[in-house]
Design a protein around this motif. Structure first.
Motif, PDB file in Angstrom:
ATOM      1  N   HIS A 275      -7.625  97.280 113.961  1.00  0.00           N
ATOM      2  CA  HIS A 275      -7.583  98.461 114.829  1.00  0.00           C
ATOM      3  C   HIS A 275      -6.852  99.641 114.189  1.00  0.00           C
ATOM      4  CE1 HIS A 275      -9.285  96.150 118.066  1.00  0.00           C
ATOM      5  NE2 HIS A 275      -8.320  95.268 118.009  1.00  0.00           N
ATOM      6  N   THR A 276      -6.346  99.435 112.987  1.00  0.00           N
ATOM      7  CA  THR A 276      -5.656 100.458 112.197  1.00  0.00           C
ATOM      8  C   THR A 276      -4.654 101.231 113.055  1.00  0.00           C
ATOM      9  OG1 THR A 276      -7.426 102.116 112.528  1.00  0.00           O
ATOM     10  CG2 THR A 276      -7.646 100.623 110.654  1.00  0.00           C
ATOM     11  N   THR A 277      -4.716 102.573 112.991  1.00  0.00           N
ATOM     12  CA  THR A 277      -3.694 103.388 113.647  1.00  0.00           C
ATOM     13  C   THR A 277      -3.934 103.592 115.132  1.00  0.00           C
ATOM     14  OG1 THR A 277      -4.880 105.390 112.976  1.00  0.00           O
ATOM     15  CG2 THR A 277      -3.114 104.609 111.528  1.00  0.00           C
ATOM     16  N   TYR A 278      -5.018 103.031 115.688  1.00  0.00           N
ATOM     17  CA  TYR A 278      -5.263 103.143 117.132  1.00  0.00           C
ATOM     18  C   TYR A 278      -4.139 102.472 117.924  1.00  0.00           C
ATOM     19  CZ  TYR A 278      -9.985 104.942 116.358  1.00  0.00           C
ATOM     20  OH  TYR A 278     -11.059 105.714 115.992  1.00  0.00           O
ATOM     21  N   LEU A 279      -3.592 101.392 117.386  1.00  0.00           N
ATOM     22  CA  LEU A 279      -2.526 100.695 118.097  1.00  0.00           C
ATOM     23  C   LEU A 279      -1.269 101.549 118.179  1.00  0.00           C
ATOM     24  CD1 LEU A 279      -2.912  97.109 116.537  1.00  0.00           C
ATOM     25  CD2 LEU A 279      -3.939  98.024 118.628  1.00  0.00           C
ATOM     26  N   ASP A 280      -0.897 102.173 117.079  1.00  0.00           N
ATOM     27  CA  ASP A 280       0.285 103.035 117.085  1.00  0.00           C
ATOM     28  C   ASP A 280       0.090 104.245 117.991  1.00  0.00           C
ATOM     29  OD1 ASP A 280       1.791 101.444 115.390  1.00  0.00           O
ATOM     30  OD2 ASP A 280       1.046 102.418 113.571  1.00  0.00           O
ATOM     31  N   ALA A 281      -1.155 104.709 118.102  1.00  0.00           N
ATOM     32  CA  ALA A 281      -1.429 105.855 118.971  1.00  0.00           C
ATOM     33  C   ALA A 281      -1.134 105.524 120.431  1.00  0.00           C
ATOM     34  CB  ALA A 281      -2.885 106.300 118.810  1.00  0.00           C
ATOM     35  N   VAL A 282      -1.477 104.293 120.846  1.00  0.00           N
ATOM     36  CA  VAL A 282      -1.188 103.870 122.217  1.00  0.00           C
ATOM     37  C   VAL A 282       0.318 103.763 122.425  1.00  0.00           C
ATOM     38  CG1 VAL A 282      -1.588 102.106 123.974  1.00  0.00           C
ATOM     39  CG2 VAL A 282      -3.363 102.601 122.304  1.00  0.00           C
ATOM     40  N   ARG A 283       1.015 103.175 121.464  1.00  0.00           N
ATOM     41  CA  ARG A 283       2.465 103.018 121.585  1.00  0.00           C
ATOM     42  C   ARG A 283       3.166 104.379 121.660  1.00  0.00           C
ATOM     43  NH1 ARG A 283       1.498  98.848 116.802  1.00  0.00           N
ATOM     44  NH2 ARG A 283       1.157  96.927 118.018  1.00  0.00           N
ATOM     45  N   LYS A 284       2.722 105.300 120.836  1.00  0.00           N
ATOM     46  CA  LYS A 284       3.315 106.637 120.836  1.00  0.00           C
ATOM     47  C   LYS A 284       3.068 107.355 122.160  1.00  0.00           C
ATOM     48  CE  LYS A 284       3.168 111.049 118.342  1.00  0.00           C
ATOM     49  NZ  LYS A 284       2.489 111.832 117.268  1.00  0.00           N
ATOM     50  N   LEU A 285       1.836 107.254 122.666  1.00  0.00           N
ATOM     51  CA  LEU A 285       1.499 107.914 123.924  1.00  0.00           C
ATOM     52  C   LEU A 285       2.314 107.340 125.074  1.00  0.00           C
ATOM     53  CD1 LEU A 285      -0.339 109.930 125.442  1.00  0.00           C
ATOM     54  CD2 LEU A 285      -1.972 108.051 125.735  1.00  0.00           C
ATOM     55  N   ALA A 286       2.489 106.021 125.094  1.00  0.00           N
ATOM     56  CA  ALA A 286       3.277 105.383 126.151  1.00  0.00           C
ATOM     57  C   ALA A 286       4.700 105.917 126.166  1.00  0.00           C
ATOM     58  CB  ALA A 286       3.273 103.871 125.965  1.00  0.00           C
ATOM     59  N   GLU A 287       5.268 106.107 124.981  1.00  0.00           N
ATOM     60  CA  GLU A 287       6.626 106.626 124.891  1.00  0.00           C
ATOM     61  C   GLU A 287       6.684 108.085 125.333  1.00  0.00           C
ATOM     62  OE1 GLU A 287      10.255 107.026 121.587  1.00  0.00           O
ATOM     63  OE2 GLU A 287       8.348 106.089 121.040  1.00  0.00           O
ATOM     64  N   GLU A 288       5.718 108.889 124.885  1.00  0.00           N
ATOM     65  CA  GLU A 288       5.710 110.311 125.218  1.00  0.00           C
ATOM     66  C   GLU A 288       5.524 110.550 126.713  1.00  0.00           C
ATOM     67  OE1 GLU A 288       3.806 112.014 121.007  1.00  0.00           O
ATOM     68  OE2 GLU A 288       2.557 111.823 122.816  1.00  0.00           O
ATOM     69  N   GLU A 289       4.682 109.732 127.348  1.00  0.00           N
ATOM     70  CA  GLU A 289       4.350 109.923 128.753  1.00  0.00           C
ATOM     71  C   GLU A 289       5.171 109.051 129.691  1.00  0.00           C
ATOM     72  OE1 GLU A 289       2.228 112.185 130.040  1.00  0.00           O
ATOM     73  OE2 GLU A 289       2.021 112.985 128.003  1.00  0.00           O
ATOM     74  N   ASN A 290       6.103 108.281 129.110  1.00  0.00           N
ATOM     75  CA  ASN A 290       6.946 107.388 129.901  1.00  0.00           C
ATOM     76  C   ASN A 290       6.094 106.455 130.759  1.00  0.00           C
ATOM     77  OD1 ASN A 290       9.377 106.291 130.826  1.00  0.00           O
ATOM     78  ND2 ASN A 290       9.501 107.727 132.551  1.00  0.00           N
ATOM     79  N   VAL A 291       5.129 105.814 130.094  1.00  0.00           N
ATOM     80  CA  VAL A 291       4.202 104.889 130.742  1.00  0.00           C
ATOM     81  C   VAL A 291       4.523 103.468 130.306  1.00  0.00           C
ATOM     82  CG1 VAL A 291       1.777 104.187 130.911  1.00  0.00           C
ATOM     83  CG2 VAL A 291       2.381 106.608 130.934  1.00  0.00           C
ATOM     84  N   ALA A 292       4.461 102.533 131.222  1.00  0.00           N
ATOM     85  CA  ALA A 292       4.661 101.122 130.886  1.00  0.00           C
ATOM     86  C   ALA A 292       3.610 100.685 129.865  1.00  0.00           C
ATOM     87  CB  ALA A 292       4.565 100.264 132.134  1.00  0.00           C
ATOM     88  N   LEU A 293       4.040  99.900 128.881  1.00  0.00           N
ATOM     89  CA  LEU A 293       3.156  99.441 127.811  1.00  0.00           C
ATOM     90  C   LEU A 293       3.208  97.926 127.698  1.00  0.00           C
ATOM     91  CD1 LEU A 293       1.377  99.983 125.224  1.00  0.00           C
ATOM     92  CD2 LEU A 293       3.535  99.917 123.943  1.00  0.00           C
ATOM     93  N   ILE A 294       2.043  97.295 127.782  1.00  0.00           N
ATOM     94  CA  ILE A 294       1.904  95.881 127.435  1.00  0.00           C
ATOM     95  C   ILE A 294       1.289  95.836 126.048  1.00  0.00           C
ATOM     96  CG2 ILE A 294       0.781  93.690 127.992  1.00  0.00           C
ATOM     97  CD1 ILE A 294       0.822  94.521 130.931  1.00  0.00           C
TER      98      ILE A 294
END
Length: 369
Positions: A275-294
């Motif tokens: 999935h290359t950098t798609y995974l890091d993109a989700v992690r970054k967005l979760a942090e920026e938007e203060n969203v719970a991340l599984i």
């Protein structure tokens, strides 16, 4: 509004209940019945109302026409003279009981939640010795609904799709009746195409305050076609944010989920990140938007590396020629799951819910065995 059914041979019916015998075949004007009756039998053991008689629905499905919405289903099963062994799936092939056993003389009562979107509530039975004494279907608006937006690794399978299974099919199994799973995930979709097809809008028509929206995309965002492709640095997080904003606009809680890994190993037995950098993109967005991340990618990596390359074939759609009826020539699929595998992946999602302490959900998880 409730719908009540008393199962067993012809005889006295309890007031307020519809009698269902082994010859009650579904018809549109009747609005309930078994879809086939060739494997259904009925027995009376005692004179106890509702529990003294039952139907034996071997590999059979009972359906009832009901309005769309959420339901608490209460099912009674057992046999005064013999032990029983029952498995049960509901709408979307959602697993709610697996190898459920009662001893001779035991009558058990179980409850679970069902989301109905096609005007019909379905109960599909399996197991070595299934029994069905009575069913009550109570429509309610009080349950918490988890809406799932995702791709084929999340989706419900078709009725004839066995052994293919998405983890969303199995999530219901881990919750008490207070939580309902509305699985809108569908194969082949990306974060972009899911929206362009109006599927997010469909969720918005139903989701309410206190509900949850679980979001897992990435497998198909990598595809090169214009309809699905998103860039992990720009359009991918931009589209994911639309789901976050949509949930919050309804006072629901968004939860981001990284894509589950595919079954590809390097020479040292480590999972290769397809999935290359798609995974890091989700992690970054979760942090920026203060969203719970599984972080399902991280959790599945740990599981797959612990099991090893050979053992993970039991999670994915691997089978020899003749092993699976729907893949008679054999199959080697390193992306999609078979049922036992999707159950394990759903358990990883549940572990994520516990670790995040998503309080309104954790309080309704079934006790761990």
């Amino acid at each position: 509004m409730s719908y009540k059914f008393d199962f067993g041979p012809e005889g006295v019916t309890v007031e307020g209940y519809h009698k269902v015998t082994n010859s009650t075949l579904y018809e549109e004007n009747l609005a309930y019945g078994f879809t086939t009756i060739n494997k259904v039998s009925a027995k009376k053991r005692t004179n106890e109302s509702l529990t003294g008689d039952f139907c034996i629905p071997f590999d059979s499905t009972f359906v009832a026409d009901v309005p769309n919405g959420n339901y608490i289903v209460t099912i009674t099963l057992g046999d005064a003279f013999a032990p029983t062994h029952t498995s049960l799936k509901t709408n979307g092939e959602h697993l709610v009981l697996q190898n459920y056993e009662t001893v001779s003389g035991q009558i058990a009562r179980e409850q679970f939640g069902v989301n109905v979107r096609n005007g019909q509530l379905k109960l599909s039975f399996g197991g070595l010795a299934p029994r069905l004494n009575s069913v009550e279907m109570l429509q309610t608006s009080q349950q918490i609904t988890i809406y799932l937006a995702g791709d084929s690794t999340v989706t419900d399978p078709s009725e004839d799709g066995f052994p293919f299974s998405g983890w969303g099919q199995m999530l219901n199994y881990y919750f008490k009746h207070d939580v309902v799973i509305a699985n809108h995930a569908i194969g082949g979709r990306s974060s972009k195409s899911f929206i362009s097809e109006g599927r997010l809008e469909g969720i918005l028509e139903e989701i309410k305050e206190g509900d949850y929206l679980f979001i897992q995309f990435g497998h198909n965002d990598q595809k090169s076609d214009e309809e699905r492709f998103t860039d992990p640095d720009t359009t991918y997080p931009e589209h994911l944010k639309k789901y976050i904003d949509a949930a919050r606009s309804k006072k629901a809680t968004p939860v981001l989920i990284t894509s589950v890994h595919r079954r590809y190993y390097d020479n040292d037995g480590h999972i290769i990140n397809m999935h290359t950098t798609y995974l890091d993109a989700v992690r970054k967005l979760a942090e920026e938007e203060n969203v719970a991340l599984i972080d399902l990618a991280d959790r599945s990596k740990q599981l797959f590396e612990e099991l090893g390359e050979e053992a993970t074939k039991s999670i994915f759609l691997w089978g020899e020629p003749g092993e699976w009826r729907n893949s008679s020539n054999g199959i080697k699929d390193n992306t999609h799951f078979q049922e036992q595998g999707s159950l394990q992946i759903a358990e990883l999602v549940v572990q994520g819910i516990r670790d995040l302490n998503l309080m309104r959900l954790t309080m309704f998880l079934k006790p761990t065995e």
